[in-house]
Design a protein around this motif. Structure first.
Motif, short mmCIF file in Angstrom:
data_model
loop_
_atom_site.label_atom_id
_atom_site.label_comp_id
_atom_site.label_asym_id
_atom_site.label_seq_id
_atom_site.Cartn_x
_atom_site.Cartn_y
_atom_site.Cartn_z
N ALA A 48 0.86 -1.24 -0.09
CA ALA A 48 -0.02 0.09 -0.06
C ALA A 48 0.88 1.27 -0.02
CB ALA A 48 -1.11 0.12 1.27
N THR A 49 2.04 1.09 0.85
CA THR A 49 2.89 2.36 0.86
C THR A 49 3.62 2.59 -0.52
OG1 THR A 49 3.36 1.87 3.19
CG2 THR A 49 5.03 3.35 2.04
N ILE A 50 4.07 1.36 -1.32
CA ILE A 50 4.52 1.67 -2.57
C ILE A 50 3.51 1.93 -3.63
CG2 ILE A 50 5.38 0.08 -4.23
CD1 ILE A 50 6.65 -1.70 -2.29
N TYR A 51 2.41 1.69 -3.58
CA TYR A 51 1.23 2.16 -4.61
C TYR A 51 1.17 3.51 -4.15
CZ TYR A 51 -2.97 3.18 -6.81
OH TYR A 51 -3.97 3.78 -7.62
N ALA A 52 1.05 4.14 -3.01
CA ALA A 52 0.62 5.50 -2.76
C ALA A 52 1.75 6.25 -3.12
CB ALA A 52 0.38 5.59 -1.04
N ALA A 53 2.96 5.77 -2.95
CA ALA A 53 4.05 6.56 -3.76
C ALA A 53 4.13 6.86 -5.05
CB ALA A 53 5.33 6.07 -3.20
N LEU A 54 3.88 5.60 -5.88
CA LEU A 54 3.94 5.54 -7.24
C LEU A 54 3.03 6.16 -7.83
CD1 LEU A 54 5.24 1.89 -7.66
CD2 LEU A 54 6.33 3.92 -7.86
N SER A 90 -8.93 2.31 -8.23
CA SER A 90 -7.93 3.55 -8.68
C SER A 90 -8.74 4.92 -8.79
CB SER A 90 -6.92 3.62 -9.48
OG SER A 90 -5.75 2.34 -8.73
N ALA A 91 -10.01 4.71 -8.89
CA ALA A 91 -10.75 5.80 -9.25
C ALA A 91 -10.64 7.05 -8.14
CB ALA A 91 -12.23 5.46 -9.44
N THR A 92 -10.53 6.16 -6.95
CA THR A 92 -10.02 7.03 -5.74
C THR A 92 -8.74 6.57 -5.16
OG1 THR A 92 -12.36 7.11 -5.16
CG2 THR A 92 -10.77 7.86 -3.38
N TRP A 93 -7.66 7.37 -5.15
CA TRP A 93 -6.30 7.15 -5.07
C TRP A 93 -6.07 6.01 -3.73
CZ3 TRP A 93 -3.04 7.62 -0.96
CH2 TRP A 93 -3.29 8.48 0.00
N TYR A 94 -6.88 6.38 -2.63
CA TYR A 94 -6.51 5.58 -1.41
C TYR A 94 -7.34 4.16 -1.47
CZ TYR A 94 -11.03 7.29 0.31
OH TYR A 94 -12.23 7.59 0.47
N LEU A 95 -8.20 3.71 -2.22
CA LEU A 95 -8.99 2.72 -2.11
C LEU A 95 -8.01 1.37 -2.51
CD1 LEU A 95 -12.34 3.61 -3.68
CD2 LEU A 95 -11.80 3.39 -1.30
N CYS A 108 -5.11 1.08 -1.82
CA CYS A 108 -4.46 0.91 -0.54
C CYS A 108 -4.92 -0.02 0.56
CB CYS A 108 -3.67 2.13 -0.06
SG CYS A 108 -2.82 3.39 -1.07
N ILE A 109 -6.26 0.43 0.77
CA ILE A 109 -7.09 -0.18 1.68
C ILE A 109 -7.23 -1.61 1.27
CG2 ILE A 109 -9.12 -0.10 3.12
CD1 ILE A 109 -7.19 2.05 3.45
N ALA A 110 -7.51 -1.62 -0.24
CA ALA A 110 -7.76 -3.10 -0.51
C ALA A 110 -6.41 -4.09 -0.51
CB ALA A 110 -8.28 -2.94 -2.41
N LEU A 111 -5.53 -3.43 -0.78
CA LEU A 111 -4.18 -4.36 -0.72
C LEU A 111 -3.86 -5.07 0.83
CD1 LEU A 111 -1.95 -1.97 -2.71
CD2 LEU A 111 -2.55 -4.74 -3.21
N ILE A 112 -4.35 -3.93 1.66
CA ILE A 112 -4.16 -4.28 3.20
C ILE A 112 -4.99 -5.40 3.70
CG2 ILE A 112 -4.48 -3.58 5.54
CD1 ILE A 112 -3.23 -0.78 4.44
N LEU A 113 -6.48 -5.18 3.23
CA LEU A 113 -7.52 -6.21 3.59
C LEU A 113 -7.18 -7.43 2.55
CD1 LEU A 113 -10.81 -3.94 3.16
CD2 LEU A 113 -9.50 -4.86 5.24
N ALA A 114 -6.82 -7.52 1.49
CA ALA A 114 -6.64 -8.36 0.59
C ALA A 114 -5.48 -9.66 1.06
CB ALA A 114 -6.59 -8.28 -0.62
N HIS A 115 -4.48 -9.02 1.39
CA HIS A 115 -3.17 -9.80 1.95
C HIS A 115 -3.38 -10.29 3.38
CE1 HIS A 115 -0.64 -9.33 -1.45
NE2 HIS A 115 -1.11 -8.09 -1.78
N THR A 116 -4.04 -9.70 4.16
CA THR A 116 -4.23 -10.15 5.43
C THR A 116 -5.52 -11.15 5.69
OG1 THR A 116 -3.69 -8.03 6.31
CG2 THR A 116 -4.98 -9.40 7.74
#
Length: 261
Positions: free
Chosen positions: A52-58, A135-140, A142-150
């Motif tokens: 999520a951090t990597i995506y937020a930066a990129l 990615s229509a909303t930039w932070y979604l 990030c949240i999806a990656l955290i939820l999915a991987h956990t």
């Protein structure tokens, strides 16, 4: 509880699920691996946070499609395509073998077959498309990656001991894998998964009904995986757990897409 982390056992879980260069001083055996499985969901949370951090930066520097591709690539480098490899092996084995022994032999083979290659391409394309849509909303994403991987690792881990472990013979394992979950380990896995869902609910990212729907979706995916693995092998292997994780990960992305867009 997962918040009271046993450092040596947690490090075994990190080394098992990632390619981080961490040194383990104590010998690793089946018992330690079984105990380390209590932290698999927690390691998934850390992987999700990292991606999520990597995506937020990129996404602030590059086109969304490129940011998603690089984020997925970072995930593959971080985990060594550990679960993706299992997913491909399962499709090769189940698609190319007739008997249980044939399927296990194919799954053990390091070569990639047609079934596995096609399945791997399709699931990676699906991940890419879902994250781009989110990615229509930039932070979604990030949240999806955290939820999915956990949640996906929690679901896959919950299969351990639920059905029999299958191997070619009494000594040979297709891949190293935990074979049972203690009651406390199950509590740790579920607590980590529920904590992530609670976080999403408290911050208004998911409603209570969305949380219930996501849990129900993962329960259904778990049930279908159990039926699939039992029908094909009479149990599970390490590759099956990898396949379950990949299927659950995509299922979470799909649920996020349904909830948010």
């Amino acid at each position: 509880m997962w918040c009271h982390v046993n450092k040596p056992t947690f490090l075994v879980a990190v080394v098992f699920l990632t390619r981080l260069p961490i040194k383990i001083n104590s010998p690793v055996n089946d018992e330690l691996l079984n105990d380390a499985s209590r932290y698999f969901a927690l390691v998934g949370l850390l992987i999700g946070l990292g991606l999520a951090t990597i995506y937020a930066a990129l996404q602030s520097l590059l086109p969304i499609e490129i940011a998603v591709i690089l984020t997925l690539s970072a995930g593959i480098l971080l985990t060594g395509a550990f679960h993706e490899d299992g997913f491909a092996d399962v499709w090769d084995g189940f698609g190319g073998g007739w008997s249980v022994e044939q399927k296990l032999n194919i799954m053990k083979d390091s070569r990639l077959g047609t079934y596995g290659a096609l399945a791997l391409c399709l699931i990676m394309l699906l991940k890419f498309q879902l994250l781009v849509l989110l990615s229509a909303t930039w932070y979604l994403p990030c949240i999806a990656l955290i939820l999915a991987h956990t949640l996906s690792r929690a679901m896959a881990t919950s299969l351990i001991g639920l059905i029999p472990y299958v191997q070619l013979d009494g000594q040979s394992k297709v891949k190293p894998v935990a074979q049972y979950l203690s009651t406390s380990a199950k509590e740790s896995v579920y607590l980590c998964a529920l904590s992530v869902l609670l976080f999403a609910w408290l911050f208004g990212l998911l409603s209570l009904w969305h949380v219930v729907a996501m849990v129900a979706c993962l329960w259904l995916v778990r049930k279908l995986c159990v039926l699939w693995f039992t029908k094909q092998l009479g149990g599970y292997t390490g590759d099956c757990l990898g396949a379950a994780q990949q299927i659950a990960e995509v299922s979470v992305y799909l649920m996020c897409l349904k909830v948010w867009l």
